[in-house]
Design a protein around this motif. Structure first.
Motif, PDB file in Angstrom:
ATOM      1  N   GLU A 118      28.132 -14.056  39.399  1.00  0.00           N
ATOM      2  CA  GLU A 118      27.586 -14.994  40.388  1.00  0.00           C
ATOM      3  C   GLU A 118      26.170 -15.434  40.034  1.00  0.00           C
ATOM      4  N   ARG A 119      25.368 -14.525  39.527  1.00  0.00           N
ATOM      5  CA  ARG A 119      23.985 -14.859  39.180  1.00  0.00           C
ATOM      6  C   ARG A 119      23.943 -15.934  38.092  1.00  0.00           C
ATOM      7  N   LYS A 120      24.738 -15.750  37.030  1.00  0.00           N
ATOM      8  CA  LYS A 120      24.779 -16.738  35.948  1.00  0.00           C
ATOM      9  C   LYS A 120      25.306 -18.074  36.460  1.00  0.00           C
ATOM     10  N   THR A 121      26.324 -18.021  37.310  1.00  0.00           N
ATOM     11  CA  THR A 121      26.882 -19.246  37.884  1.00  0.00           C
ATOM     12  C   THR A 121      25.807 -20.026  38.622  1.00  0.00           C
ATOM     13  N   ARG A 122      25.052 -19.338  39.447  1.00  0.00           N
ATOM     14  CA  ARG A 122      24.000 -20.010  40.228  1.00  0.00           C
ATOM     15  C   ARG A 122      22.898 -20.568  39.339  1.00  0.00           C
ATOM     16  N   ILE A 123      22.494 -19.820  38.323  1.00  0.00           N
ATOM     17  CA  ILE A 123      21.406 -20.285  37.456  1.00  0.00           C
ATOM     18  C   ILE A 123      21.828 -21.535  36.683  1.00  0.00           C
ATOM     19  N   ILE A 124      23.020 -21.522  36.100  1.00  0.00           N
ATOM     20  CA  ILE A 124      23.509 -22.700  35.361  1.00  0.00           C
ATOM     21  C   ILE A 124      23.699 -23.872  36.325  1.00  0.00           C
ATOM     22  N   ASN A 125      24.168 -23.580  37.536  1.00  0.00           N
ATOM     23  CA  ASN A 125      24.371 -24.638  38.526  1.00  0.00           C
ATOM     24  C   ASN A 125      23.033 -25.234  38.961  1.00  0.00           C
ATOM     25  N   ILE A 126      21.992 -24.425  39.016  1.00  0.00           N
ATOM     26  CA  ILE A 126      20.648 -24.938  39.335  1.00  0.00           C
ATOM     27  C   ILE A 126      20.213 -25.945  38.274  1.00  0.00           C
ATOM     28  N   VAL A 127      20.479 -25.640  37.011  1.00  0.00           N
ATOM     29  CA  VAL A 127      20.119 -26.570  35.931  1.00  0.00           C
ATOM     30  C   VAL A 127      20.869 -27.890  36.116  1.00  0.00           C
ATOM     31  N   PRO A 166      19.080 -45.986  41.171  1.00  0.00           N
ATOM     32  CA  PRO A 166      18.748 -44.962  42.149  1.00  0.00           C
ATOM     33  C   PRO A 166      19.916 -44.662  43.106  1.00  0.00           C
ATOM     34  N   ALA A 167      20.131 -43.373  43.326  1.00  0.00           N
ATOM     35  CA  ALA A 167      21.112 -42.889  44.305  1.00  0.00           C
ATOM     36  C   ALA A 167      20.468 -41.685  44.976  1.00  0.00           C
ATOM     37  N   TYR A 168      19.620 -41.979  45.939  1.00  0.00           N
ATOM     38  CA  TYR A 168      18.772 -40.950  46.530  1.00  0.00           C
ATOM     39  C   TYR A 168      19.564 -39.882  47.274  1.00  0.00           C
ATOM     40  N   ALA A 169      20.733 -40.225  47.816  1.00  0.00           N
ATOM     41  CA  ALA A 169      21.557 -39.220  48.485  1.00  0.00           C
ATOM     42  C   ALA A 169      21.973 -38.125  47.493  1.00  0.00           C
ATOM     43  N   THR A 170      22.261 -38.518  46.273  1.00  0.00           N
ATOM     44  CA  THR A 170      22.615 -37.550  45.231  1.00  0.00           C
ATOM     45  C   THR A 170      21.428 -36.634  44.940  1.00  0.00           C
ATOM     46  N   SER A 171      20.254 -37.213  44.847  1.00  0.00           N
ATOM     47  CA  SER A 171      19.048 -36.416  44.588  1.00  0.00           C
ATOM     48  C   SER A 171      18.757 -35.448  45.717  1.00  0.00           C
ATOM     49  N   VAL A 172      18.854 -35.919  46.944  1.00  0.00           N
ATOM     50  CA  VAL A 172      18.549 -35.074  48.101  1.00  0.00           C
ATOM     51  C   VAL A 172      19.552 -33.924  48.210  1.00  0.00           C
ATOM     52  N   MET A 173      20.841 -34.243  48.076  1.00  0.00           N
ATOM     53  CA  MET A 173      21.870 -33.218  48.193  1.00  0.00           C
ATOM     54  C   MET A 173      21.721 -32.160  47.094  1.00  0.00           C
ATOM     55  N   ASN A 174      21.473 -32.577  45.884  1.00  0.00           N
ATOM     56  CA  ASN A 174      21.313 -31.613  44.794  1.00  0.00           C
ATOM     57  C   ASN A 174      19.998 -30.850  44.892  1.00  0.00           C
ATOM     58  N   GLY A 175      18.969 -31.478  45.414  1.00  0.00           N
ATOM     59  CA  GLY A 175      17.720 -30.763  45.688  1.00  0.00           C
ATOM     60  C   GLY A 175      17.935 -29.668  46.718  1.00  0.00           C
ATOM     61  N   ALA A 176      18.701 -29.990  47.760  1.00  0.00           N
ATOM     62  CA  ALA A 176      19.028 -28.983  48.784  1.00  0.00           C
ATOM     63  C   ALA A 176      19.874 -27.868  48.178  1.00  0.00           C
ATOM     64  N   LEU A 177      20.781 -28.216  47.294  1.00  0.00           N
ATOM     65  CA  LEU A 177      21.615 -27.219  46.632  1.00  0.00           C
ATOM     66  C   LEU A 177      20.767 -26.265  45.794  1.00  0.00           C
ATOM     67  N   VAL A 216      17.710 -25.387  46.452  1.00  0.00           N
ATOM     68  CA  VAL A 216      17.065 -24.491  47.415  1.00  0.00           C
ATOM     69  C   VAL A 216      18.040 -23.403  47.868  1.00  0.00           C
ATOM     70  N   VAL A 217      19.278 -23.786  48.183  1.00  0.00           N
ATOM     71  CA  VAL A 217      20.293 -22.813  48.618  1.00  0.00           C
ATOM     72  C   VAL A 217      20.522 -21.769  47.529  1.00  0.00           C
ATOM     73  N   HIS A 218      20.663 -22.214  46.290  1.00  0.00           N
ATOM     74  CA  HIS A 218      20.885 -21.267  45.189  1.00  0.00           C
ATOM     75  C   HIS A 218      19.702 -20.313  45.031  1.00  0.00           C
ATOM     76  N   ILE A 219      18.501 -20.832  45.121  1.00  0.00           N
ATOM     77  CA  ILE A 219      17.312 -19.989  44.960  1.00  0.00           C
ATOM     78  C   ILE A 219      17.231 -18.966  46.091  1.00  0.00           C
ATOM     79  N   VAL A 220      17.509 -19.384  47.321  1.00  0.00           N
ATOM     80  CA  VAL A 220      17.491 -18.453  48.458  1.00  0.00           C
ATOM     81  C   VAL A 220      18.541 -17.357  48.253  1.00  0.00           C
TER      82      VAL A 220
END
Length: 119
Positions: free
Chosen positions: A39-48, A61-72, A74-78
């Motif tokens: 799970e740790r490796k999955t999250r780290i690669i997914n963060i990249v 520009p597709a800001y919804a994509t940026s916002v959603m992935n930015g939130a993702l 944060v979720v992975h880091i938490v």
């Protein structure tokens, strides 16, 4: 911000493929992240992958994509932080148990080495 990449004398076709390349690279990281069982490796690669998707969303520009992935991200880091803290707490508990066990063995063996004065 990145909408006028033609200022670097790139053709519209080149700009299109650069944008697509960034999106494909991000997708590849996300896909590769799911190939890991850890799970740790999955999250780290997914963060990249999510970070690259943030860039991709900005350059489209597709800001919804940026916002959603930015939130993702944060979720992975938490989640990674909570997992790390839980493992650290578990290790401290195990260390304390081992230390208590070792101290108990030391004191009981010291007691048995003393000569008995009982009659």
């Amino acid at each position: 911000m990145f909408t006028n990449l033609t200022a670097f004398a790139l053709s519209d076709t080149a700009v299109y493929w650069i944008k697509e390349g960034v999106g494909i690279l991000a997708s590849a990281f996300v896909l590769i992240s799911f190939l890991f069982s850890n799970e740790r490796k999955t999250r780290i690669i997914n963060i990249v992958g999510a970070a690259i998707f943030v860039v991709y969303g900005i350059i489209l520009p597709a800001y919804a994509t940026s916002v959603m992935n930015g939130a993702l991200i944060v979720v992975h880091i938490v989640k990674l932080t909570k997992e790390h803290m839980a493992k650290k707490k578990q290790q401290n508990t195990l260390d304390n148990r081992e230390q208590s066990s070792a101290e108990g063995q030391t004191s009981s063996s010291a007691d048995s080495d003393e000569p008995s004065c009982e009659k």
